[in-house]
Design an enzyme around this catalytic site. Structure first.
Site, PDB file in Angstrom:
ATOM      1  N   ARG A   1       0.845  -1.191   0.000  1.00  0.00           N
ATOM      2  CA  ARG A   1       0.000   0.000   0.000  1.00  0.00           C
ATOM      3  C   ARG A   1       0.876   1.235   0.000  1.00  0.00           C
ATOM      4  NH1 ARG A   1      -5.308   1.531   1.061  1.00  0.00           N
ATOM      5  NH2 ARG A   1      -5.861  -0.682   1.043  1.00  0.00           N
TER       6      ARG A   1
ATOM      7  N   PHE B   1      -1.301   6.829  -2.434  1.00  0.00           N
ATOM      8  CA  PHE B   1      -2.444   7.116  -3.296  1.00  0.00           C
ATOM      9  C   PHE B   1      -3.024   5.871  -3.973  1.00  0.00           C
ATOM     10  CE2 PHE B   1       0.701  10.577  -3.414  1.00  0.00           C
ATOM     11  CZ  PHE B   1       0.022  11.473  -2.617  1.00  0.00           C
ATOM     12  N   GLY B   2      -2.604   4.694  -3.538  1.00  0.00           N
ATOM     13  CA  GLY B   2      -3.129   3.466  -4.111  1.00  0.00           C
ATOM     14  C   GLY B   2      -2.599   2.265  -3.367  1.00  0.00           C
TER      15      GLY B   2
ATOM     16  N   ASP C   1      11.630   9.632  -6.325  1.00  0.00           N
ATOM     17  CA  ASP C   1      11.223   9.015  -5.057  1.00  0.00           C
ATOM     18  C   ASP C   1      12.015   7.742  -4.809  1.00  0.00           C
ATOM     19  OD1 ASP C   1       9.832   8.871  -2.684  1.00  0.00           O
ATOM     20  OD2 ASP C   1       8.111   7.831  -3.541  1.00  0.00           O
TER      21      ASP C   1
END
Length: 351
Positions: A137, A140-141, A257
């Site tokens: 997880r 945003f998803g 990221d």
């Protein structure tokens, strides 16, 4: 790093009409011999608030004045953490700012009503794949395992990233999903990249079908070794990371990221291939172009990102932090220890 909002001070027409200084403290105690009369510190100034002066015992019954001890502060202060700044900008970017919470403005960006959430992807996901249990997880998803029901990949296990459309409340959030699919489609042919198969959508979600990596995160491997890799093992990891990031940069993609959580091992084998994942914050960049979005993870973000002027070199800073965490044993335990190590680099950066 923070934003400062203030009002200009109007010029006084009559310079003699300056604010009067504070009155002297009532009944000042007699100074002992050899005691300095005043503080001679460049950063010390008396508080203008009531209660700064110590009151006499006779005035303790007064509710308007309270006793406050003098307090000195050490300098220099530790550098501020960029965590809150980045979280606030990401929340604004994806329209998840809570009511009555402070947010940091980002240009003229504003939420739009009536957003078009149709991506033009295939709409027959459930006729081709059977969705399994959740395996990961993100912000945003979430990612689930899946199994192909037909076609050349029938019976093969896959990974499906599910992005709810309900969370796409800004035009930028929708564009992030479109760009992620474009980047995954463009980045093919490297063994250290998670393989992308297809994208689907329905009324509720977007489904991104990818290769399933069963070996877990690089962060889990680091923690399982007590927070420290040998130099030889760290070299094998860093060669793969540098190889795939170099490939992305040659394709004009900056990841933005990079962190141990975004590298997965393809299997549980000790010498398993490492795969880069999660291009949700990635972007295309030209050699002479500078990006200005503040995105990423606080403990791995480059100072140039916080200064809103960066290119592919921002990924190199993050790779340096990853290398540091693999080689340096943490004095703490668990993921907090890894974060402690990487946060040491925050003190070196001039945020």
């Amino acid at each position: 790093m923070g934003l400062c909002h203030g009002k200009p001070i109007p010029a006084l027409e009559n310079p003699e009409e300056l604010p009067l200084p504070l009155p002297p403290p009532p009944n000042p105690p007699a100074a002992n011999p050899g005691t300095p009369k005043s503080w001679k510190l460049p950063f010390y100034s008396p508080s203008p608030l009531p209660g700064y002066y110590k009151t006499s015992p006779a005035s303790n019954n007064s509710s308007s004045v309270s006793s406050t001890p003098l307090r000195l502060f050490k300098r220099p202060f530790p550098p501020p953490s960029p965590a809150k700044h980045i979280k606030a900008l990401l929340a604004r970017r994806h329209g998840s700012v809570k009511p009555n919470s402070a947010s940091i403005p980002e240009g003229a960006e504003a939420e739009q009503l009536g957003l078009d959430k149709s991506f033009g992807f295939s709409k027959n996901f459930f006729s081709k794949y059977e969705l399994g249990e959740e395996v990961g997880r993100g912000h945003f998803g979430y990612t689930c395992s899946a199994k192909a029901k037909k076609g050349d990949m029938k019976g093969e296990e896959l990974a499906v990233k599910v992005i709810p459309k309900a969370k796409m409340t800004t035009a930028i959030a929708i564009e992030d999903v479109r760009r992620e699919v474009r980047i995954l489609s463009a980045l093919t042919g490297h063994e250290n990249l998670v393989q992308f198969y297809d994208a689907y959508e329905d009324m509720e979600n977007v489904y991104i079908v990818m290769e399933l990596c069963k070996g877990g995160e690089l962060l889990d491997r680091i923690l399982s070794r007590g927070g420290k890799y040998s130099e030889e093992d760290a070299k094998a990891v860093m060669v793969q990371i540098l190889s795939v990031v170099s490939f992305c940069h040659l394709q004009g993609v900056v990841h933005r990221d990079l962190k141990p959580e975004n590298f997965l091992f393809s299997s549980n084998d000790e010498n398993s291939t490492l795969k880069a994942i999660d291009f949700g914050l990635s972007d295309f960049v030209k050699p002479d172009e500078r990006l200005n979005d503040i995105v990423g993870s606080a403990y791995y973000v480059a100072p140039e990102v916080l200064h809103r002027s960066y290119g592919t070199e921002a990924d190199m800073w993050s790779i340096g932090v990853i290398a540091y965490t693999t080689l340096r044993k943490s004095p703490l335990l668990g993921s907090d220890g890894i974060r402690y190590i990487s946060s040491c680099l925050e003190g070196r950066a001039k945020f």
